[in-house]
Design a protein around this motif. Structure first.
Motif, short mmCIF file in Angstrom:
data_model
loop_
_atom_site.label_atom_id
_atom_site.label_comp_id
_atom_site.label_asym_id
_atom_site.label_seq_id
_atom_site.Cartn_x
_atom_site.Cartn_y
_atom_site.Cartn_z
N ILE A 96 98.28 30.54 10.04
CA ILE A 96 97.91 30.69 8.81
C ILE A 96 96.58 30.24 8.46
N THR A 97 96.44 29.03 9.23
CA THR A 97 95.10 28.23 8.95
C THR A 97 93.93 29.09 9.30
N ILE A 98 94.04 29.47 10.71
CA ILE A 98 92.97 30.44 11.26
C ILE A 98 92.61 31.71 10.20
N MET A 99 93.68 32.22 9.89
CA MET A 99 93.61 33.56 9.05
C MET A 99 93.06 33.13 7.70
N HIS A 100 93.47 32.02 7.21
CA HIS A 100 92.91 31.70 5.70
C HIS A 100 91.35 31.37 5.98
N CYS A 101 91.15 30.59 7.03
CA CYS A 101 89.72 30.31 7.32
C CYS A 101 88.75 31.66 7.45
N GLN A 102 89.29 32.38 8.29
CA GLN A 102 88.71 33.77 8.43
C GLN A 102 88.61 34.58 7.07
N ARG A 103 89.49 34.61 6.30
CA ARG A 103 89.42 35.31 5.09
C ARG A 103 88.52 34.65 4.02
N THR A 104 88.43 33.36 4.09
CA THR A 104 87.50 32.61 3.11
C THR A 104 85.98 33.04 3.65
N LYS A 105 85.74 32.83 4.93
CA LYS A 105 84.25 33.19 5.54
C LYS A 105 84.09 34.55 5.09
N LEU A 106 84.98 35.59 5.16
CA LEU A 106 84.52 37.05 4.63
C LEU A 106 84.27 36.91 3.15
N THR A 107 84.90 36.39 2.49
CA THR A 107 84.80 36.15 0.85
C THR A 107 83.40 35.65 0.59
N VAL A 108 83.11 34.44 1.24
CA VAL A 108 81.81 33.93 0.95
C VAL A 108 80.67 34.90 1.20
N ASN A 109 80.76 35.48 2.63
CA ASN A 109 79.78 36.60 2.93
C ASN A 109 79.65 37.29 2.02
N LYS A 110 80.82 38.16 1.52
CA LYS A 110 80.62 39.24 0.61
C LYS A 110 80.07 38.66 -0.76
N GLN A 111 80.40 37.48 -1.05
CA GLN A 111 79.65 36.94 -2.54
C GLN A 111 78.14 36.79 -2.19
N ARG A 112 77.74 36.55 -1.00
CA ARG A 112 76.32 36.26 -0.76
C ARG A 112 75.58 37.71 -0.83
N CYS A 113 76.19 38.43 -0.18
CA CYS A 113 75.52 40.07 -0.06
C CYS A 113 75.57 40.40 -1.80
N ILE A 114 76.58 40.27 -2.43
CA ILE A 114 76.19 40.72 -3.90
C ILE A 114 75.30 40.05 -4.74
N ALA A 115 75.32 38.76 -4.58
CA ALA A 115 74.07 38.04 -5.16
C ALA A 115 72.74 38.38 -4.76
N ALA A 116 72.44 38.90 -3.24
CA ALA A 116 71.33 39.12 -3.03
C ALA A 116 70.96 40.69 -3.67
N GLN A 117 71.75 41.54 -3.67
CA GLN A 117 71.49 42.92 -4.08
C GLN A 117 71.41 42.55 -5.76
N GLN A 118 72.04 41.64 -6.37
CA GLN A 118 71.94 41.53 -7.90
C GLN A 118 70.47 40.93 -7.97
N LYS A 119 70.07 40.14 -7.22
CA LYS A 119 68.65 39.44 -7.39
C LYS A 119 67.65 40.56 -7.14
N ALA A 120 67.77 41.64 -6.12
CA ALA A 120 66.72 42.64 -5.79
C ALA A 120 66.67 43.39 -6.95
N HIS A 121 67.67 43.85 -7.62
CA HIS A 121 67.68 44.74 -8.90
C HIS A 121 67.05 44.13 -10.04
N ARG A 122 66.99 42.63 -10.01
CA ARG A 122 66.54 41.86 -11.28
C ARG A 122 64.76 41.89 -11.05
N ARG A 123 64.35 42.24 -9.77
CA ARG A 123 63.04 41.85 -9.72
C ARG A 123 62.03 42.78 -10.52
N PRO A 124 61.02 42.37 -11.29
CA PRO A 124 60.24 43.38 -11.99
C PRO A 124 59.41 44.05 -11.21
N PRO A 125 59.09 45.48 -11.36
CA PRO A 125 58.33 46.40 -10.70
C PRO A 125 57.04 45.97 -10.49
#
Length: 237
Positions: free
Chosen positions: A204-233
């Motif tokens: 259970i602990t290993i599965m929880h750690c893996q799930r947490t790691k995937l969630t953090v990576n997903k949040q980082r990707c979303i933040a990077a995409q949002q930052k790219a869209h906010r850059r002025p032309p």
């Protein structure tokens, strides 16, 4: 050997301790319902009772055979409900019931395979309480032959003693072996249960750690995409 899922559920209950029934307020005893009986006979309907002085708890019936293997027979609840091996409610070989403050076991057709020492066990929180054992063996056959010489008589006497000692072990030794065998089974199964729980917790602990790691990576990707869209032309030259 212990057969039947109710017995396994009982054995895998952690935190329970083995304790002797003697000298305790919850003392239990197994005996023949027919007080005058000494040995059962082939094909006989054998009736035993477990006197449990805390009748609000159900009991487990078990048998210890000649090879010191444990066999689960039946669980009888305080409402006289029975559970046999395989979670069956009835058996073609045994009957179980609660009569007043005693829990009764019936061997419908006693045979050689039913020989052994019968016990009842009660789970009175937080410990398991064992009854005294009731031996159920066929009587040892005795043959008497007219002695021809003194030597023949001595040899016959020695042979008879050996046969009797082989089939009827010393009561003190038998009781000690019985208690050790039962407690060893419970202790080993408790260790196995503990290992299983530890393995489950690690999984259970290993599965929880893996799930947490995937969630953090997903949040980082979303933040990077949002930052790219906010850059002025950039201004064209």
């Amino acid at each position: 050997m212990v057969a039947g899922s109710p017995a396994l559920l009982l054995l895998l209950s952690l935190g329970l301790c083995c304790t002797s029934a003697q000298g305790h307020r919850y003392a239990m005893a197994v005996r023949f319902l027919n007080r005058s009986m000494k040995h059962p006979k082939e094909g006989q309907r054998l009736e035993l009772e477990c006197v449990n002085y805390n009748s609000d708890n159900g009991v487990f019936w078990i048998r210890l055979d000649k090879d010191e293997n444990l066999h689960f027979i039946v669980y009888i609840s305080k409402y006289s409900w029975t559970t046999f091996p395989g979670n069956k409610g009835a058996s073609s070989q045994f009957e179980g019931s609660k009569q007043g403050s005693s829990y009764r076991l019936v061997v419908k057709n006693f045979s050689a395979r039913d020989q052994g020492i019968y016990f009842c066990i009660a789970n009175i929180h937080p410990m398991l309480h064992f009854s005294t054992g009731q031996r159920a063996f066929f009587p040892v056959p005795t043959t008497t032959a007219a002695p021809t010489t003194v030597t023949a008589t001595t040899q016959s006497s020695q042979l008879t003693k050996k046969d009797i000692s082989r089939h009827s072990p010393d009561p003190g030794t038998s009781k000690e072996i019985t208690q050790n065998s039962i407690c060893n089974v419970f202790l080993w199964v408790r260790v196995a249960g503990t290992c299983f729980l530890i393995l489950t917790a690690m999984t259970i602990t290993i599965m929880h750690c893996q799930r947490t790691k995937l969630t953090v990576n997903k949040q980082r990707c979303i933040a990077a995409q949002q930052k790219a869209h906010r850059r002025p032309p950039q201004a064209s030259h």
